[in-house]
Design an enzyme around this catalytic site. Structure first.
Site, PDB file in Angstrom:
ATOM      1  N   ASP A 222      23.737  -4.998 -89.288  1.00  0.00           N
ATOM      2  CA  ASP A 222      24.893  -4.539 -90.051  1.00  0.00           C
ATOM      3  C   ASP A 222      25.663  -5.789 -90.480  1.00  0.00           C
ATOM      4  O   ASP A 222      25.586  -6.818 -89.810  1.00  0.00           O
ATOM      5  CB  ASP A 222      25.766  -3.657 -89.159  1.00  0.00           C
ATOM      6  CG  ASP A 222      27.105  -3.337 -89.793  1.00  0.00           C
ATOM      7  OD1 ASP A 222      27.113  -2.841 -90.929  1.00  0.00           O
ATOM      8  OD2 ASP A 222      28.133  -3.611 -89.156  1.00  0.00           O
TER       9      ASP A 222
ATOM     10  N   ASP B  82      27.873  -2.757 -84.753  1.00  0.00           N
ATOM     11  CA  ASP B  82      29.086  -2.796 -83.931  1.00  0.00           C
ATOM     12  C   ASP B  82      29.317  -1.490 -83.183  1.00  0.00           C
ATOM     13  O   ASP B  82      30.292  -1.352 -82.464  1.00  0.00           O
ATOM     14  CB  ASP B  82      30.305  -3.152 -84.785  1.00  0.00           C
ATOM     15  CG  ASP B  82      30.588  -2.117 -85.871  1.00  0.00           C
ATOM     16  OD1 ASP B  82      31.436  -2.375 -86.727  1.00  0.00           O
ATOM     17  OD2 ASP B  82      29.963  -1.047 -85.856  1.00  0.00           O
TER      18      ASP B  82
END
Length: 719
Positions: free
Chosen positions: A378, A578
């Site tokens: 990401d 995350d």
């Protein structure tokens, strides 16, 4: 099928199965022995120590009297019987229980081999003792059964002590949490046990005290040492609105905070749960070993019976040596080290990971880390810091850079927009005092207008300036275009109706990110960036990091679909995120790696949790996975090699060369092989404790996770 958390054996989840519930989770056990070890490990360890010590004390005279005969053989045999009987049926009772539990479960285990082999040797010797003329030889083999039982008990004791140390490590983690908390009730301060703190309670932490639970600061300014949990070596400043973590240390000022998480929901409790889960995890390779053992035991028994019958009826070596052929095959084939081959390596691998801030949620994730060939990152919050920073300040008038930044920060201080806050932070970093604006107006979608000390300050895009009658020169547009190509957001600043400068902001790349990406590529792993950001910004970041493939403008719910598509192409995919918007993708990936620190650590869906925001730990996780699986393979080899290699010898392959008398010394060879395989497995696993991931060697010691003295002791003991 459920897995016995103590011995790892698979158990059918039947209503009448042995089971126990802890914190709402059901555990199934293959035997009452394993249940007792699970529910009362300290008691069982004391009992095992006592039984092992007694077994050793009785075995020593048995061995001495076998080889140094002080008394007539008839008397000597009865003394040996008296000494060997408690070893066989008291010290060795656990093996009979294990065999019976296996029979009830319609399965077989290593206890079956031990029980059959030692019982055969004991019963044969007992018959010879009472009926010395029943067999052509008067020699007894009480010492064989005694030595085997004692050696295995010593191995079990070493294994149990290792588990107990790991449990002790978890207890020491729990000890980091303070016992009492000072809560404020009806305006009065009251000291209560930390277990009585509820979510929403207001509590006080004085300088030098440990914070009792996770919370949000409501009043006070201080710095907090979070190294015990997050690994951050520098104390973190805290003020009203800041998040604080239980078990961390308040350094300077008095803080008042409101509890946001208590009990099992705190960061420390979640770390403890992850460490425990990693310690009891079972890798697919261990499951394979269990499956092999399921068929190995009956196969060995069949070989033992066949060799005994063949030598008696075909070889004609007599009942005594035929029986010894049976006993020798059973004993020599018992790979006792198999039970600790995988757990020993997994425990060392998980401990080494925790030492470096990498928490493996189970053994299967350690093994999967070895197989990964594609890593998807990401962008925001993972490859980048997740908050914009001022990167460029261009002045377009006689207003200096410092003054331009000061006035822009004053105007933005009235805004809650992340880009505006980046300007305010930049000004404060440079020591500029940021006052509040005298007037403030947000122009939706375009920018803002503010007034301060007789100045009119406007910050916004080209359209806002054009609407206010200002012309944006071609050179200025060109400069803004170059900044935007680099993935930055460029805003114009005008002071008193005159275009005065350009301030560019961007989400900056994390430190060491490029180093981590380069290392992954050197390992032969493909790296892909996955982001919801626009393609231009994403490619600008990817270029800085050396990432060749970018998948941009992907909604959070679509990330899972991208991972599924990559997997359908036959790739073994790891997802690094995350853990908030990335949770579905983390769960879909073959291996989810959640990166982050603080209160988010337990929300992660991944199989690996990286406590620190250091992307180099992704590389370390893969290195540890490869190294640990290598150790498991080596351990499994040694667990089988010594014992299975000697099965043909035990079955009688050397009888034509040495005669049937070889069965007089073969049981000792079996005992030696068993001891050597266990020593090889344990020693080989301990070598993993000396391994350091490549990036660990480049980090200063104070950057390592758990630099706090107490936690260093925890993981030293766990190793």
């Amino acid at each position: 099928m459920a897995k016995d958390p103590v011995c790892g054996m698979f158990v059918e989840e039947k209503p009448d199965a042995i089971q126990h519930t802890v914190d709402g989770r059901e555990y199934f056990f293959c035997s009452t022995q394993c249940l007792n070890e699970f529910t009362a490990p300290e008691k069982e360890l004391r009992k095992l120590k006592m039984v092992t010590a007694a077994s050793i004390a009785l075995t020593i005279p048995v061995v001495i009297l076998t080889y140094i005969m002080f008394l007539p053989i008839e008397v000597n045999n009865f003394i040996l019987l008296a000494l060997a009987t408690p070893i066989q049926f008291w010290a060795g009772w656990r093996f009979y229980k294990g065999t019976w539990d296996a029979v009830k479960a319609k399965a077989s285990n290593m206890d079956t081999l031990i029980a059959i082999g030692t019982t055969a040797a004991y019963l044969y010797s007992t018959v010879v003792t009472f009926l010395p003329t029943a067999f052509p030889f008067e020699g007894v083999y009480f010492e064989t059964a005694a030595i085997i039982i004692t050696l295995i008990l010593i191995g079990r004791l070493l294994e149990t002590r290792t588990k107990e140390k790991a449990s002790s490590a978890v207890r020491k983690l729990l000890d980091l949490q303070p016992r009492m908390a000072r809560i404020i009730k009806d305006g009065k301060e009251e000291e209560v046990p930390v277990e009585q703190v509820h979510e929403g309670d207001l509590f006080v932490v004085r300088p030098g005290e440990r914070i009792p639970t996770d919370g949000t600061v409501t009043e006070g300014i201080s710095s907090v040492d979070e190294s015990a949990v997050t690994g951050e070596s520098i104390p973190v400043d805290k003020s009203a609105g800041s998040e604080i973590i239980g078990a961390t240390i308040n350094k300077s000022g008095l803080l008042k905070a409101r509890a946001t998480k208590v009990g099992q929901d705190t960061v420390l409790s979640q770390i403890i749960a992850l460490v425990e889960e990693a310690r009891t995890g079972k890798a697919p390779m261990q499951k394979m070993a269990d499956h092999v053992a399921k068929y190995f035991v009956p196969a060995v028994v069949a070989v033992a019976v066949s060799s005994a019958l063949a030598w008696y009826f075909i070889g004609g070596i007599g009942l005594t040596f035929s029986l010894l052929a049976f006993v020798s095959v059973i004993i020599i084939a018992c790979p006792c080290a198999l039970g600790i081959a995988t757990p020993a390596a997994l425990m060392m691998g998980a401990g080494k990971g925790a030492e470096n801030g990498i928490l493996f949620k189970g053994g299967e994730h350690l093994e999967m880390a070895r197989k990964v060939r594609t890593v998807v990152f990401d962008k925001t919050g993972t490859l980048t810091k997740g908050q914009p920073e001022v990167t460029d300040i261009i002045t377009l008038s006689d207003v200096g850079e410092q003054e331009l930044l000061r006035l822009a920060a004053i105007a933005e201080s009235g805004s809650e927009h992340p880009l505006g806050q980046a300007v305010v932070r930049k000004a404060k970093e440079q020591g500029i005092v940021v006052a509040g604006p005298e007037s403030f107006e947000a122009v939706s979608g375009h920018g803002l207008r503010a007034g301060y000390a007789g100045h009119t300050i406007m910050i916004g895009n080209r359209k806002m300036m054009a609407d206010s009658g200002m012309v944006v020169a071609e050179q200025v547009s060109s400069a803004m275009g170059r900044l935007e190509i680099e993935g930055k957001t460029a805003t114009l600043v005008s002071i008193d109706g005159r275009l005065s400068g350009v301030i560019a902001m961007a989400d900056t790349v994390k430190e060491n990110a490029r180093e981590a990406i380069d290392a992954l590529k050197q390992m032969g792993i493909e790296v892909i960036m996955l982001t919801g950001d626009n393609e231009r910004t994403a490619k600008a970041i990817a270029t800085k990091l050396g990432i060749d493939r970018v998948i941009a403008q992907v909604l959070p719910q679509q990330k899972e679909e991208v991972i599924a598509k990559l997997k359908s192409e036959g790739r073994v995919v790891a997802m690094v995120g995350d853990g908030i918007n990335d949770a579905p993708a983390l769960a879909r990936a073959d291996l989810g790696i959640a990166i982050g620190s603080g209160t988010d650590v337990a929300k992660e869906t991944g199989g690996i949790i990286l406590i620190k925001n250091d992307l180099r730990d992704v590389v370390s996780a893969f290195e540890l996975g490869r190294k640990t699986v290598s150790k498991i393979k080596q351990n499994l080899f040694w667990a089988f090699a010594y014992n299975t290699g000697l099965i043909p010898v035990a079955a009688g392959a050397l009888v034509p060369f040495f005669g049937a008398e070889m069965y007089g010394w073969l049981p000792f060879l079996a005992a030696g092989a068993m001891a050597m395989s266990s020593v090889s497995v344990v020693s080989n696993s301990l070598l993993l404790g000396r391994y350091r991931p490549s990036f660990a060697a480049t980090k200063p010691r104070n950057e390592q996770i758990y630099t706090d003295k107490e936690l260093k002791e925890v993981y030293t003991e766990a190793r």
